[in-house]
Scaffold this active site. Structure first.
Site: not given
Length: 282
Positions: A206, A260, A104
């Site tokens: 982010y 994921h 990730d």
């Protein structure tokens, strides 16, 4: 026989990182970089398998996740800082080089370290997130990836994201893991992100993103990319283009049906992929 994992603290500049270490002291070094919204604990089962195979593993809680490496402000989480942390960890641990593994966000950092500092990486295994140029292309051109990545808008919204994710005992945060991550491990991830300032710090990764991620050059280190067909965040288009940005031996490993959360859900096939890449590189 399983190897005991130990927890230590590693100073890097003004910060101190919490690092989980395991395996024989003379084993080849493997640096394991976690993603969001996880912690170094996501690597526990993979690390044990690598340790049993003779490798020495180092799994840090990265910037914002380590209690003593949690600066304020979005600017503190620019990619240059995240990359410098990793290189600084290598220096502090006395490691000239290491096999890099990232999942990730940890994969994104590993890709960029590989592009900028190939002399510090013996081999690269990235999980879920492909080379930033492949991902950037998909965000621009692939409707499926645009839809899969729509959640990022919420995460970049200061204040609202924290409220949504932490209310009702972090119900939304817990729901992200579905039923594939052990409840005790989910509790560990959530407890860390529930510490003062921790979730904001993690979300700042982010918020600090810029479009120049997509301009990351091709990497020149031997690489394996592991992707799962059940990943709701990362579609096939970017995954299949990943190899175009590796100018070195490359393998694309597909885990059919997995989600994921590959390190927690599929530790055995992931450990095999890491070992195969490390052994092929020498």
């Amino acid at each position: 026989m399983s190897t005991l994992l130990e927890h230590t603290h590693v100073p890097v500049g003004p910060f101190t990182f919490d690092v989980t270490v395991g395996g024989p002291t003379d084993g080849d070094a493997v640096l394991l970089l976690h993603g969001y919204p996880e912690s170094a604990a996501s690597w526990s089962r993979v690390a044990t398998l690598l340790n049993d195979a003779g490798l020495r593993t180092y799994a840090p809680n990265q910037r914002g996740y380590s209690r003593s490496a949690r600066p304020d402000g979005v600017e503190s989480y620019r990619i240059d800082h995240l990359v410098a942390d990793v290189v600084g960890l290598l220096d502090a641990l006395g490691l000239d080089t290491a096999h890099f593994v990232g999942h990730d966000w940890g994969a994104a950092v590993a890709w960029i370290v590989a592009a900028r500092h190939p002399d510090r990486i013996t081999s690269l295994t990235t999980v879920s997130v492909p080379h930033p140029a492949a991902f950037g292309w998909a965000l621009r051109e692939d409707a499926d990836q645009k839809e899969r990545s729509s959640y990022i808008r919420l995460l970049r919204t200061e204040g609202k994201a924290e409220r949504v994710l932490l209310r009702d005992d972090a119900q939304a945060l817990r729901a992200m893991f579905g039923d594939v991550v052990a409840p005790a491990l989910v509790d560990e991830h959530v407890a860390l992100l529930g510490e003062p300032g921790a979730l904001t710090a993690a979300l700042n990764w982010y918020r600090a993103m810029t479009s120049d991620f997509a301009e990351t050059p091709a990497v020149t280190v031997p690489t394996t990319y592991v992707w799962s067909t059940g990943d709701i965040a990362m579609g096939r288009a970017a995954a299949e283009r990943c190899g175009e940005f590796v100018d070195a031996p490359y393998e694309f490993v597909v885990l059919d049906g997995a989600t994921h959360w590959i390190p927690e859900e599929c530790p055995e096939p992931l450990a095999r992929a890491i070992l195969d890449r490390a052994r092929a590189t020498g």
